[in-house]
Design a protein around this motif. Structure first.
Motif, PDB file in Angstrom:
ATOM      1  N   SER A 225       0.826  -1.201   0.000  1.00  0.00           N
ATOM      2  CA  SER A 225       0.000   0.000   0.000  1.00  0.00           C
ATOM      3  C   SER A 225       0.859   1.248   0.000  1.00  0.00           C
ATOM      4  N   GLY A 226       0.266   2.332  -0.490  1.00  0.00           N
ATOM      5  CA  GLY A 226       0.960   3.609  -0.520  1.00  0.00           C
ATOM      6  C   GLY A 226      -0.038   4.756  -0.600  1.00  0.00           C
ATOM      7  N   THR A 227      -0.086   5.595   0.446  1.00  0.00           N
ATOM      8  CA  THR A 227      -0.961   6.763   0.453  1.00  0.00           C
ATOM      9  C   THR A 227      -0.298   7.900  -0.308  1.00  0.00           C
ATOM     10  N   ASP A 228      -1.010   8.452  -1.266  1.00  0.00           N
ATOM     11  CA  ASP A 228      -0.489   9.508  -2.151  1.00  0.00           C
ATOM     12  C   ASP A 228       0.759   9.055  -2.903  1.00  0.00           C
ATOM     13  N   ASN A 229       0.917   7.754  -3.101  1.00  0.00           N
ATOM     14  CA  ASN A 229       2.060   7.211  -3.828  1.00  0.00           C
ATOM     15  C   ASN A 229       1.735   6.888  -5.277  1.00  0.00           C
ATOM     16  N   TYR A 230       0.557   7.298  -5.714  1.00  0.00           N
ATOM     17  CA  TYR A 230       0.150   7.201  -7.116  1.00  0.00           C
ATOM     18  C   TYR A 230       0.104   8.628  -7.648  1.00  0.00           C
ATOM     19  N   VAL A 231       1.031   8.975  -8.544  1.00  0.00           N
ATOM     20  CA  VAL A 231       1.143  10.357  -9.025  1.00  0.00           C
ATOM     21  C   VAL A 231       1.317  10.328 -10.536  1.00  0.00           C
ATOM     22  N   GLY A 232       0.553  11.168 -11.227  1.00  0.00           N
ATOM     23  CA  GLY A 232       0.640  11.119 -12.683  1.00  0.00           C
ATOM     24  C   GLY A 232       0.343  12.439 -13.359  1.00  0.00           C
ATOM     25  N   LEU A 233       0.389  12.382 -14.691  1.00  0.00           N
ATOM     26  CA  LEU A 233       0.086  13.514 -15.552  1.00  0.00           C
ATOM     27  C   LEU A 233      -1.055  13.139 -16.486  1.00  0.00           C
ATOM     28  N   ARG A 234      -1.966  14.073 -16.700  1.00  0.00           N
ATOM     29  CA  ARG A 234      -3.047  13.883 -17.650  1.00  0.00           C
ATOM     30  C   ARG A 234      -2.803  14.773 -18.864  1.00  0.00           C
ATOM     31  N   ASP A 235      -2.801  14.175 -20.064  1.00  0.00           N
ATOM     32  CA  ASP A 235      -2.806  14.944 -21.301  1.00  0.00           C
ATOM     33  C   ASP A 235      -4.034  14.538 -22.103  1.00  0.00           C
ATOM     34  N   PHE A 236      -4.261  15.192 -23.248  1.00  0.00           N
ATOM     35  CA  PHE A 236      -5.569  15.097 -23.877  1.00  0.00           C
ATOM     36  C   PHE A 236      -5.472  14.972 -25.392  1.00  0.00           C
ATOM     37  N   VAL A 237      -6.514  14.399 -25.968  1.00  0.00           N
ATOM     38  CA  VAL A 237      -6.788  14.481 -27.399  1.00  0.00           C
ATOM     39  C   VAL A 237      -8.050  15.319 -27.550  1.00  0.00           C
ATOM     40  N   GLY A 238      -7.982  16.363 -28.372  1.00  0.00           N
ATOM     41  CA  GLY A 238      -9.118  17.243 -28.566  1.00  0.00           C
ATOM     42  C   GLY A 238      -8.965  18.587 -27.881  1.00  0.00           C
ATOM     43  N   ARG A 239      -7.936  18.727 -27.056  1.00  0.00           N
ATOM     44  CA  ARG A 239      -7.622  19.993 -26.394  1.00  0.00           C
ATOM     45  C   ARG A 239      -6.189  19.922 -25.912  1.00  0.00           C
ATOM     46  N   GLY A 240      -5.600  21.059 -25.611  1.00  0.00           N
ATOM     47  CA  GLY A 240      -4.255  21.073 -25.068  1.00  0.00           C
ATOM     48  C   GLY A 240      -4.289  21.104 -23.553  1.00  0.00           C
ATOM     49  N   GLY A 241      -3.124  21.296 -22.954  1.00  0.00           N
ATOM     50  CA  GLY A 241      -3.033  21.421 -21.508  1.00  0.00           C
ATOM     51  C   GLY A 241      -2.597  20.142 -20.825  1.00  0.00           C
ATOM     52  N   LEU A 242      -2.130  20.307 -19.585  1.00  0.00           N
ATOM     53  CA  LEU A 242      -1.717  19.206 -18.733  1.00  0.00           C
ATOM     54  C   LEU A 242      -2.373  19.357 -17.369  1.00  0.00           C
ATOM     55  N   GLU A 243      -2.563  18.244 -16.694  1.00  0.00           N
ATOM     56  CA  GLU A 243      -3.044  18.241 -15.313  1.00  0.00           C
ATOM     57  C   GLU A 243      -2.272  17.200 -14.519  1.00  0.00           C
ATOM     58  N   TYR A 244      -2.195  17.415 -13.207  1.00  0.00           N
ATOM     59  CA  TYR A 244      -1.599  16.446 -12.291  1.00  0.00           C
ATOM     60  C   TYR A 244      -2.703  15.604 -11.657  1.00  0.00           C
ATOM     61  N   VAL A 245      -2.364  14.381 -11.281  1.00  0.00           N
ATOM     62  CA  VAL A 245      -3.295  13.535 -10.539  1.00  0.00           C
ATOM     63  C   VAL A 245      -2.529  12.830  -9.435  1.00  0.00           C
ATOM     64  N   ILE A 246      -3.173  12.670  -8.281  1.00  0.00           N
ATOM     65  CA  ILE A 246      -2.557  11.994  -7.146  1.00  0.00           C
ATOM     66  C   ILE A 246      -3.602  11.118  -6.476  1.00  0.00           C
ATOM     67  N   GLY A 247      -3.191   9.985  -5.934  1.00  0.00           N
ATOM     68  CA  GLY A 247      -4.129   9.080  -5.286  1.00  0.00           C
ATOM     69  C   GLY A 247      -3.431   8.047  -4.428  1.00  0.00           C
ATOM     70  N   ASP A 248      -4.220   7.139  -3.895  1.00  0.00           N
ATOM     71  CA  ASP A 248      -3.723   6.058  -3.045  1.00  0.00           C
ATOM     72  C   ASP A 248      -3.762   4.745  -3.817  1.00  0.00           C
ATOM     73  N   ILE A 249      -2.815   3.871  -3.541  1.00  0.00           N
ATOM     74  CA  ILE A 249      -2.786   2.577  -4.231  1.00  0.00           C
ATOM     75  C   ILE A 249      -2.612   1.445  -3.236  1.00  0.00           C
ATOM     76  N   GLU A 250      -3.298   0.347  -3.495  1.00  0.00           N
ATOM     77  CA  GLU A 250      -3.115  -0.897  -2.743  1.00  0.00           C
ATOM     78  C   GLU A 250      -3.037  -2.044  -3.737  1.00  0.00           C
ATOM     79  N   VAL A 251      -2.041  -2.905  -3.563  1.00  0.00           N
ATOM     80  CA  VAL A 251      -1.856  -4.063  -4.437  1.00  0.00           C
ATOM     81  C   VAL A 251      -1.806  -5.312  -3.568  1.00  0.00           C
ATOM     82  N   ASN A 252      -2.556  -6.338  -3.944  1.00  0.00           N
ATOM     83  CA  ASN A 252      -2.541  -7.627  -3.246  1.00  0.00           C
ATOM     84  C   ASN A 252      -2.089  -8.714  -4.218  1.00  0.00           C
ATOM     85  N   ILE A 253      -1.202  -9.577  -3.742  1.00  0.00           N
ATOM     86  CA  ILE A 253      -0.670 -10.660  -4.582  1.00  0.00           C
ATOM     87  C   ILE A 253      -0.876 -11.993  -3.887  1.00  0.00           C
ATOM     88  N   ASP A 254      -1.411 -12.958  -4.617  1.00  0.00           N
ATOM     89  CA  ASP A 254      -1.557 -14.331  -4.145  1.00  0.00           C
ATOM     90  C   ASP A 254      -0.446 -15.158  -4.788  1.00  0.00           C
TER      91      ASP A 254
END
Length: 354
Positions: free
Chosen positions: A208-237
């Protein structure tokens, strides 16, 4: 011939930044550098051969598992790097020469036109404050370049880079995208493991990681960039499936910010008619994890009973107890704020076994 629609007028071409690539690893060694001179990349373009075994005596399990370009002969004990596959139609995977200079706190990217002539510097928000998201450092390209003959200023395209090294220094990831085109434009990402991994042969694990998911959003149909941040949890069997461990994951609590660091999440939610951004879920599939500790599979979210986002994830386990997972997630979806606009979210993530 690749053609993109640029949002600003370009008067004269400018060389992109030069730099060494800390993500490219010599397979003869198990170490790599995070700054300074790095080992040479294996230039073989064919994907490595992956052998999957199973105790099933019936029909073999088929898998459409995708291996990204990079290390051609991986092993559990070796350093491994992966990069975005280059596709001329979209500009994916053109960025190379990723290098972080810890002395100057700058980031270098090569093979990208109109991103200035110097290295990327720490990004600032609309108030001039340095901008970081979670554990990731954020860098911005130069806004202008100078004609060496006439001293005229030449406007550059908007690029942002994300970079992070895990706390143990064993893995790292970098992403660069631009908002300077109506299409996605040129960019790329890389991630690497500088050492090996010992995979468990039984049991399950939670990362798990709080605020350890960080990215960039780009687009088709318009310009500009945005940031995104979130939490991630991964489980493995690690017990099943027989031809590669079962993996499930959630990416939740995502928030979106513009380049000035203004939270625009509520604007997206109002347009969507929702109270929170949909949770991203790994599809549970066979053959996701191989013996080298590499993972790849598909991911999606849903809203209103329909698929809202879909894409892929690529990751790598590291450590003597497989205690860290590091990787990239890329998803696309329709932007609810605008008709005929598609967004692409490219995020790096780190999660620690807990």
């Amino acid at each position: 011939m690749i053609r993109f629609t640029v949002l600003c007028t370009i008067l004269m071409s400018v060389s992109a930044c030069n730099g060494t690539n800390p993500f490219m690893v010599d397979e003869a060694t198990s170490t790599s550098t995070q700054s300074g001179t790095a080992a040479e990349e294996d230039t073989t373009t064919s994907a490595p051969t992956v052998t999957e075994t199973t105790t099933n005596t019936g029909d073999p399990i088929s898998s459409d598992r995708t291996i990204l370009p990079g290390t051609t002969n991986p092993s559990p004990n070796s350093a491994i790097f992966r990069r975005e596959a280059q596709t001329g139609e979209t500009g994916n995977g053109f960025a190379e020469g990723f290098a972080y200079n810890s002395v100057d706190d700058t980031f270098t990217v090569d093979n990208i036109a109109f991103d200035g002539t110097g290295p990327y510097t720490p990004a600032e928000d609309g108030s001039g404050n340095l901008l970081d998201f979670g554990p990731f450092k954020v860098f911005e390209s130069e806004a202008t370049a100078v004609d060496s003959l006439t001293s005229a200023n030449i406007n550059q395209l908007t690029y942002r880079a994300l970079y992070h090294v895990s706390a143990d220094g064993n893995t790292s990831v970098a992403i660069v995208r631009t908002g300077g085109y109506i299409e996605y434009g040129f960019g790329g990402y890389m991630y690497q493991r500088s050492g090996g991994v010992t995979l468990p042969t039984s049991g399950q694990a939670k990362y798990s990681g709080t605020d350890n998911y960080v990215g960039l959003r780009d687009f088709v149909g318009r310009g500009g960039l945005e940031y995104v941040i979130g939490d991630i949890e991964v489980n493995i069997d690690f017990n099943d499936f027989n031809a590669g461990s079962g993996v499930k994951s959630t990416v939740s609590n995502r928030r979106v910010f513009d380049l000035e660091n203004n939270d625009v999440t509520s604007i997206i939610l109002n347009a969507q008619g929702s109270t929170e951004l949909p949770t991203l879920l790994f599809d549970i599939e066979r053959g996701v994890l191989d013996s080298n500790g590499e993972l790849s599979g598909t991911i999606q979210s849903s809203f209103g009973g329909e698929v809202f986002e879909e894409g892929s994830y690529y990751a790598i386990l590291s450590g003597d107890n497989a205690e860290t997972i590091t990787g990239i997630i890329v998803v696309t979806g329709d932007d609810p704020r605008n008709s005929n606009v598609t967004f692409r979210e490219t995020a790096g993530f780190f999660a620690v076994r807990q």
